[in-house]
Motif scaffolding. Structure first.
Motif, PDB file in Angstrom:
ATOM      1  N   ARG A  26       0.798  -1.150   0.129  1.00 57.18           N
ATOM      2  CA  ARG A  26      -0.039   0.088  -0.108  1.00 57.18           C
ATOM      3  C   ARG A  26       0.919   1.319   0.047  1.00 57.18           C
ATOM      4  NH1 ARG A  26      -1.011   1.924   5.526  1.00 57.18           N
ATOM      5  NH2 ARG A  26       0.284   0.624   6.972  1.00 57.18           N
ATOM      6  N   ARG A  27       1.958   1.000   0.344  1.00 59.61           N
ATOM      7  CA  ARG A  27       3.176   2.319   0.462  1.00 59.61           C
ATOM      8  C   ARG A  27       4.291   1.836  -0.095  1.00 59.61           C
ATOM      9  NH1 ARG A  27       2.461   2.789   5.382  1.00 59.61           N
ATOM     10  NH2 ARG A  27       0.901   4.592   5.354  1.00 59.61           N
ATOM     11  N   GLN A  49       6.415   9.572  -6.947  1.00 58.21           N
ATOM     12  CA  GLN A  49       5.548   9.939  -6.174  1.00 58.21           C
ATOM     13  C   GLN A  49       4.167   9.950  -7.020  1.00 58.21           C
ATOM     14  OE1 GLN A  49       5.565  13.466  -3.710  1.00 58.21           O
ATOM     15  NE2 GLN A  49       4.042  12.709  -2.539  1.00 58.21           N
ATOM     16  N   LYS A  53       0.944   6.885  -7.082  1.00 56.03           N
ATOM     17  CA  LYS A  53      -0.282   7.359  -6.758  1.00 56.03           C
ATOM     18  C   LYS A  53      -1.406   6.942  -8.161  1.00 56.03           C
ATOM     19  CE  LYS A  53      -3.420  10.868  -5.579  1.00 56.03           C
ATOM     20  NZ  LYS A  53      -3.578  12.455  -5.640  1.00 56.03           N
ATOM     21  N   MET A  58      -0.596   3.865  -4.556  1.00 58.27           N
ATOM     22  CA  MET A  58       0.285   3.640  -3.530  1.00 58.27           C
ATOM     23  C   MET A  58       0.678   5.047  -3.060  1.00 58.27           C
ATOM     24  SD  MET A  58       2.615   0.512  -4.763  1.00 58.27           S
ATOM     25  CE  MET A  58       3.421   0.329  -3.150  1.00 58.27           C
ATOM     26  N   GLU A  59       1.058   5.067  -1.577  1.00 58.02           N
ATOM     27  CA  GLU A  59       1.423   6.236  -0.934  1.00 58.02           C
ATOM     28  C   GLU A  59       3.082   6.202  -1.306  1.00 58.02           C
ATOM     29  OE1 GLU A  59       0.582   7.104   3.036  1.00 58.02           O
ATOM     30  OE2 GLU A  59      -1.101   5.594   2.730  1.00 58.02           O
ATOM     31  N   TYR A  60       3.695   7.325  -1.093  1.00 58.76           N
ATOM     32  CA  TYR A  60       5.102   7.515  -1.150  1.00 58.76           C
ATOM     33  C   TYR A  60       5.881   8.243   0.089  1.00 58.76           C
ATOM     34  CZ  TYR A  60       9.611   9.249  -2.558  1.00 58.76           C
ATOM     35  OH  TYR A  60      11.024   9.413  -2.532  1.00 58.76           O
ATOM     36  N   VAL A  61       6.552   7.405   0.415  1.00 56.62           N
ATOM     37  CA  VAL A  61       7.298   8.032   1.734  1.00 56.62           C
ATOM     38  C   VAL A  61       8.979   8.038   1.409  1.00 56.62           C
ATOM     39  CG1 VAL A  61       7.893   7.877   4.230  1.00 56.62           C
ATOM     40  CG2 VAL A  61       5.413   7.285   3.182  1.00 56.62           C
ATOM     41  N   SER A 111       4.344  -2.435   3.392  1.00 57.96           N
ATOM     42  CA  SER A 111       4.871  -1.385   2.451  1.00 57.96           C
ATOM     43  C   SER A 111       6.044  -1.878   1.761  1.00 57.96           C
ATOM     44  CB  SER A 111       5.528  -0.209   3.366  1.00 57.96           C
ATOM     45  OG  SER A 111       4.543   0.526   3.797  1.00 57.96           O
TER      46      SER A 111
END
Length: 145
Positions: A26-27, A49, A53, A58-61, A111
């Motif tokens: 999910r990330r 990023q 999306k 998905m999220e990006y960190v 993640s």
């Protein structure tokens, strides 16, 4: 709890994003020290990023505390250093950083850890995943290759 890992080298954007989407992660957690290099191609921070999306939902960190220092990278990559020395130094670094306490388990859960190396054998993303696995209970590590 699952932790995925992936590298982007020798993968087309189609293969890279297809594998990420199929994983169920999910990330994406970017573990690179330098995530804006022109050499990163489609994985430069802002582009990545956006693509994550739009293509994967998905999220990006970016978590540079999971990256080696520039000196460590140079010694290993540019000076063709010994992998076992690099591994020992990197594990010592993340232990001193106490990443298992500095980073929320919720952020890491399901993640995918990203770095550039094609395969996990000689890559710090594998070391991070295994380190967390040794400190947190119930972790399954899945390498996307």
């Amino acid at each position: 709890m699952k932790i995925y890992t992936i590298g982007f080298t020798k993968k087309s954007a189609e293969v890279f994003f297809g594998k990420l989407r199929a994983s169920g992660a999910r990330r994406l957690i970017d573990t690179r020290l330098n995530n804006v290099s022109q050499l990163a191609g489609f994985t430069k921070r802002d582009d990545l990023q956006f693509f994550l999306k739009e293509i994967c939902g998905m999220e990006y960190v970016h978590l540079p505390e999971l990256a080696p220092t520039q000196d460590m990278l140079d010694e290993y990559k540019k000076n063709k250093g010994d992998w076992l020395v690099y591994e020992r130094k990197f594990l010592d670094l993340i232990s001193k950083r106490q990443v298992e306490n500095a980073i929320s388990r919720d952020v890491v859960e399901n993640s995918c850890l990203l770095c550039s190396e094609e395969k996990p054998q000689h890559c710090h993303r594998r070391l991070v995943a295994e380190y967390l696995q040794s400190r947190w209970e119930g972790i399954e590590v899945i390498h996307i290759v």
